[in-house]
Design a protein around this motif. Structure first.
Motif, PDB file in Angstrom:
ATOM      1  N   ARG A   1      32.244  28.643  40.630  1.00  0.00           N
ATOM      2  CA  ARG A   1      33.613  29.087  40.862  1.00  0.00           C
ATOM      3  C   ARG A   1      33.648  30.236  41.852  1.00  0.00           C
ATOM      4  O   ARG A   1      32.752  31.078  41.858  1.00  0.00           O
ATOM      5  N   TYR A   2      34.690  30.271  42.661  1.00  0.00           N
ATOM      6  CA  TYR A   2      34.824  31.364  43.611  1.00  0.00           C
ATOM      7  C   TYR A   2      36.286  31.575  43.957  1.00  0.00           C
ATOM      8  O   TYR A   2      37.111  30.687  43.761  1.00  0.00           O
TER       9      TYR A   2
ATOM     10  N   SER B   1      34.191  29.358  29.162  1.00  0.00           N
ATOM     11  CA  SER B   1      35.581  29.572  28.805  1.00  0.00           C
ATOM     12  C   SER B   1      35.635  29.866  27.308  1.00  0.00           C
ATOM     13  O   SER B   1      34.920  29.275  26.522  1.00  0.00           O
TER      14      SER B   1
ATOM     15  N   LEU C   1      41.355  34.957  30.252  1.00  0.00           N
ATOM     16  CA  LEU C   1      40.185  35.526  30.928  1.00  0.00           C
ATOM     17  C   LEU C   1      40.607  36.781  31.682  1.00  0.00           C
ATOM     18  O   LEU C   1      41.545  36.751  32.474  1.00  0.00           O
ATOM     19  N   ASP C   2      39.903  37.863  31.439  1.00  0.00           N
ATOM     20  CA  ASP C   2      40.177  39.097  32.172  1.00  0.00           C
ATOM     21  C   ASP C   2      39.068  39.329  33.180  1.00  0.00           C
ATOM     22  O   ASP C   2      37.894  39.180  32.861  1.00  0.00           O
TER      23      ASP C   2
ATOM     24  N   MET D   1      39.694  28.803  35.955  1.00  0.00           N
ATOM     25  CA  MET D   1      38.710  28.675  37.015  1.00  0.00           C
ATOM     26  C   MET D   1      37.396  28.143  36.474  1.00  0.00           C
ATOM     27  O   MET D   1      36.583  28.884  36.019  1.00  0.00           O
ATOM     28  N   ALA D   2      37.211  26.836  36.520  1.00  0.00           N
ATOM     29  CA  ALA D   2      36.017  26.266  35.915  1.00  0.00           C
ATOM     30  C   ALA D   2      35.726  24.904  36.478  1.00  0.00           C
ATOM     31  O   ALA D   2      36.466  24.373  37.293  1.00  0.00           O
ATOM     32  N   ALA D   3      34.633  24.358  36.037  1.00  0.00           N
ATOM     33  CA  ALA D   3      34.271  23.035  36.511  1.00  0.00           C
ATOM     34  C   ALA D   3      33.948  22.163  35.316  1.00  0.00           C
ATOM     35  O   ALA D   3      32.815  21.927  34.999  1.00  0.00           O
TER      36      ALA D   3
ATOM     37  N   GLY E   1      37.768  23.061  29.010  1.00  0.00           N
ATOM     38  CA  GLY E   1      37.719  24.473  28.680  1.00  0.00           C
ATOM     39  C   GLY E   1      37.116  24.613  27.307  1.00  0.00           C
ATOM     40  O   GLY E   1      36.113  24.014  26.989  1.00  0.00           O
ATOM     41  N   SER E   2      37.728  25.400  26.462  1.00  0.00           N
ATOM     42  CA  SER E   2      37.200  25.592  25.123  1.00  0.00           C
ATOM     43  C   SER E   2      37.658  24.435  24.255  1.00  0.00           C
ATOM     44  O   SER E   2      38.340  23.524  24.699  1.00  0.00           O
TER      45      SER E   2
ATOM     46  N   ILE F   1      41.804  30.677  43.465  1.00  0.00           N
ATOM     47  CA  ILE F   1      40.481  30.492  42.883  1.00  0.00           C
ATOM     48  C   ILE F   1      40.127  29.020  43.036  1.00  0.00           C
ATOM     49  O   ILE F   1      40.958  28.143  42.809  1.00  0.00           O
ATOM     50  N   ASP F   2      38.902  28.758  43.437  1.00  0.00           N
ATOM     51  CA  ASP F   2      38.506  27.384  43.723  1.00  0.00           C
ATOM     52  C   ASP F   2      37.242  27.037  42.940  1.00  0.00           C
ATOM     53  O   ASP F   2      36.497  27.920  42.537  1.00  0.00           O
TER      54      ASP F   2
ATOM     55  N   ASP G   1      39.618  25.800  34.367  1.00  0.00           N
ATOM     56  CA  ASP G   1      39.875  26.110  32.957  1.00  0.00           C
ATOM     57  C   ASP G   1      40.979  27.154  32.807  1.00  0.00           C
ATOM     58  O   ASP G   1      41.655  27.211  31.800  1.00  0.00           O
ATOM     59  N   PHE G   2      41.087  28.033  33.824  1.00  0.00           N
ATOM     60  CA  PHE G   2      42.032  29.147  33.734  1.00  0.00           C
ATOM     61  C   PHE G   2      42.980  29.111  34.928  1.00  0.00           C
ATOM     62  O   PHE G   2      42.606  28.673  36.012  1.00  0.00           O
TER      63      PHE G   2
ATOM     64  N   ARG H   1      44.495  38.816  34.797  1.00  0.00           N
ATOM     65  CA  ARG H   1      44.448  38.105  33.520  1.00  0.00           C
ATOM     66  C   ARG H   1      44.876  36.659  33.766  1.00  0.00           C
ATOM     67  O   ARG H   1      45.951  36.386  34.294  1.00  0.00           O
ATOM     68  N   LEU H   2      44.012  35.735  33.381  1.00  0.00           N
ATOM     69  CA  LEU H   2      44.280  34.318  33.611  1.00  0.00           C
ATOM     70  C   LEU H   2      44.472  33.611  32.274  1.00  0.00           C
ATOM     71  O   LEU H   2      43.760  33.889  31.303  1.00  0.00           O
ATOM     72  N   ALA H   3      45.428  32.677  32.243  1.00  0.00           N
ATOM     73  CA  ALA H   3      45.701  31.914  31.019  1.00  0.00           C
ATOM     74  C   ALA H   3      44.864  30.639  31.021  1.00  0.00           C
ATOM     75  O   ALA H   3      44.450  30.158  32.076  1.00  0.00           O
ATOM     76  N   GLN H   4      44.636  30.087  29.832  1.00  0.00           N
ATOM     77  CA  GLN H   4      43.879  28.833  29.756  1.00  0.00           C
ATOM     78  C   GLN H   4      44.741  27.645  30.154  1.00  0.00           C
ATOM     79  O   GLN H   4      45.910  27.560  29.768  1.00  0.00           O
TER      80      GLN H   4
END
Lengths: 315, 315
Positions: A69-70, A207, A212-213, B1-3, B8-9, B71-72, B192-193, B215-218
Motif C-alpha cells: 500500500r502507498y 486491518s 485506522l489512525d 488501504m489494503a490488498a 479486511g477484518s 491511497i493506492d 480495506d480502509f 483517521r480512515l474508516a473500514q
C-alpha cells in the motif's frame, strides 16, 4: 502526501533534516550507473548549450517496507511530457525525471492503450496502423527515434519519494557544473508527507476491527537546499497546484520569495490545461493556450516564455 | 488501504453498513450504460455456457473530493490479465473489471512502453515491428481482435473503491441470473480502509507545520453480501495477499469459512509468480508454474484447476 514541489509548509528546513532524510532512505538502486549516464550526458551537452531538468508525474509514499500500500499523488505526467517536447524543439538537452508509467514525450496524443487501439494485422500478416491513428503513430515513433539518435533526451524513472529526491540531488549536483545554463523545471507532484523508512511496518499492515489512525511526517523542503547548495546559479522554476485560486496565488507568491525561485507556475486543478499564471519577481503573467487551434496546448506558450526569460537571465 | 478482497477484518458487516456506504458514495458515471452492456453480454452468453467475472488491479481511496491525493494498492494487474486469457481459452465469456492503466489480456509480454520499444518507421515510411518484438506484437494484436470479434470479452474500468464496489454490485446482480454457471474470480486488490465521501475535504488538504494525522474508516465487507444476496448460487473465489506466510494461510482459511467461499487463492508477495496455495474446504492445494518452460506462468495450472472444480460444482 501532496502535490507541490516538496515545498509543503514554509517552515525552515535544516541541513540536519535533509541529512537525516537521506540517511534513513533505502539506498537508490543503480546510483553509480545513473551518475555515470548523467555525467556523460552533461559533458556531451555542456559545450553545445542549455540543459533542462524536467520532473514529471507524482511520487508515492510507501506505507510498508515490502510495499503493498502507498499514498500517491494524482498526475498523468502530461504537462511534463509536453514541456519536454517543447524544450527539445527549442534546442535544449532534456533530462526527463519521470514517474514510471506516466506520459512520455511524443506519446501524449496516443490513446491509453496504444497497441490495441492503434494497430491491426493485415491479411498478409503485416502490422499496420489503423488509418485514424496513422499520422499520430508515425510522428510519435519518428520523433522519439530522432531524440534518441541525437542523444538530447535522457530519461530517468522514479516511483517513491525516496527515489525522486535521491535522483534530484544526483542530477542537481551534476548540473551545477553548467552554472546558469542549467534550468530546473520541477513539474512533478511531490509528496508533502511520508512515513520514515525506519519507522515503517516491514509486513503488510493488518486491518483491525476499528478505524485506522496514521501519523505522517513532513518531507523536508528540498527546494531551499537545491537553490542554495546543489545548483546555486541555475534558473529555477517550481510549480504549485491547488484547487482554490486564492490559496494558489498566495502560496505561489510565498514560494517565490521563500525559496528564491526565478518563477513559480501556478496551476488551478480544473483549468490548468487552459491557462496557468507564471508568478515572477516582476509580477504575474497569465499564459493561455491558443484557443483558435484545437490541438494547441498551454505548454507551447509557457515554454516559449521560459526560454525567453532564461535567455535574458543568461545575457 | 489494503490488498485483500474487501475482506479486511472478520467483523460482521450489516446491511445497514453496506446501504450507508453506497448511499454516501459519489454516483457511478454511466451506470445505466454499463448495466445495458452487461445485460446484452450476459444474455448473449447465457445459453452458450459459463461466464466469469475477473477483477484486476488495485482500488484507490481518494483523500479529497477534487482528488489530488489518494491511497493506492500495489497491483500491476498481471494476474488478472493472465487469468482472463486462460478463461477465454477455456471457453468462458469474461467480464474483465480492471483498474484503469493496468495490464490487459494478451498484452502482458510486451514492454511497458510498447509503442516506443516495439516499432519503427521504415525508409518507405511504413510502420513495422522490430524483429525482437514481432511475434509477441502480432499475437497480442490478433488475440485481442479475436476476443473482440467473438464478443467474449467485456472490459469495464474502475479507479476508486467507490467505482469498484458499485460495479461489483451491478455485475453480480446481472450475473445472478446465470446461477451456478457464474464464476467470480476476485483478484483485484481492494482497499480495506477509506475516507467516507461526505467527510472528505473538498479542496486539497493544506500541509501544515506539524505531522499529518489521518483517521480512515473500514470498507464494509462486500463478500458476505455477494455470497448471500447478490449471486447466491455462483462459484466464488477470493484472493488473499500477505507478506508473511503464516498470517497468509490463517487468514485465507478464515475467509473461506467466514464468507463461505468455494476457494481462496493465497498469495505471498515475493513468491506469488512462482506458486500459490488454493485453500478449499477439502484441503489446501499448492499450484506451481511449470519451471521447465521459461515463459510458463502460474495462472495456467491455476485456471485449469478452477475450471475443473467449477465443472464438478456444476454437475
Amino acid at each position: 502526501m501532496a502535490a507541490s514541489n516538496g515545498l509543503g509548509s514554509f517552515e525552515e528546513t535544516s541541513n540536519d533534516d535533509i541529512k537525516s532524510f537521506f540517511d534513513s532512505s533505502p539506498p537508490l538502486k543503480d546510483a553509480a550507473e545513473i551518475k555515470r549516464k548523467l555525467e556523460e550526458f552533461i559533458q556531451k551537452k555542456s559545450f553545445l548549450g542549455k540543459v533542462v531538468l524536467v520532473t514529471s508525474g507524482g511520487t508515492t509514499v510507501p506505507l510498508e517496507q515490502r510495499c503493498v500500500r502507498y499514498i500517491d499523488n494524482f498526475s498523468s505526467g502530461s504537462r511534463g511530457a509536453a514541456s519536454a517536447e517543447y524544450f527539445l524543439k527549442a534546442g535544449y538537452a532534456v533530462v526527463f525525471l519521470y514517474r514510471e508509467g506516466t506520459y512520455q514525450p511524443f506519446c501524449r496524443s496516443l490513446p491509453n492503450n496504444p497497441l490495441l487501439e492503434c494497430f491491426e494485422v493485415t491479411s498478409e500478416s503485416n502490422i499496420t496502423a489503423r488509418p485514424l491513428y496513422e499520422k499520430t503513430v508515425k510522428e510519435a515513433i519518428s520523433n522519439t527515434h530522432v531524440a534518441a539518435s541525437n542523444g538530447t533526451l535522457l530519461k530517468l524513472p522514479f516511483t517513491t519519494i525516496f527515489e525522486y529526491l535521491q535522483n534530484l540531488q544526483l542530477i542537481s549536483s551534476s548540473m551545477s557544473s553548467l552554472g546558469s545554463s542549467a534550468l530546473f523545471y520541477l513539474a512533478a507532484a511531490v509528496s508533502d508527507f511520508y512515513v520514515p523508512w525506519e519507522s515503517m511496518a516491514v509486513h503488510k499492515i493488518q486491518s483491525s476491527s476499528g478505524p485506522l489512525d496514521m501519523r505522517l511526517a513532513q518531507v523536508p523542503k528540498m527546494l531551499s537546499v537545491l537553490r542554495k547548495d546543489w545548483a546555486p546559479k541555475a534558473f529555477c522554476i517550481s510549480f504549485k497546484l491547488e484547487t482554490d485560486m486564492k490559496i494558489l496565488l498566495e502560496k505561489a507568491g510565498t514560494a517565490l520569495k521563500k525559496y528564491n525561485m526565478d518563477m513559480v507556475v501556478a496551476n488551478e486543478l480544473l483549468t490548468r490545461k487552459e491557462e496557468v499564471v507564471v508568478v515572477t519577481k516582476g509580477g504575474n503573467i497569465v499564459v493561455q493556450r491558443d484557443t483558435t487551434r484545437a490541438d494547441a496546448d498551454v505548454e507551447e506558450p509557457l515554454i516559449k516564455l521560459i526560454v525567453d526569460k532564461h535567455s535574458a537571465y543568461l545575457s
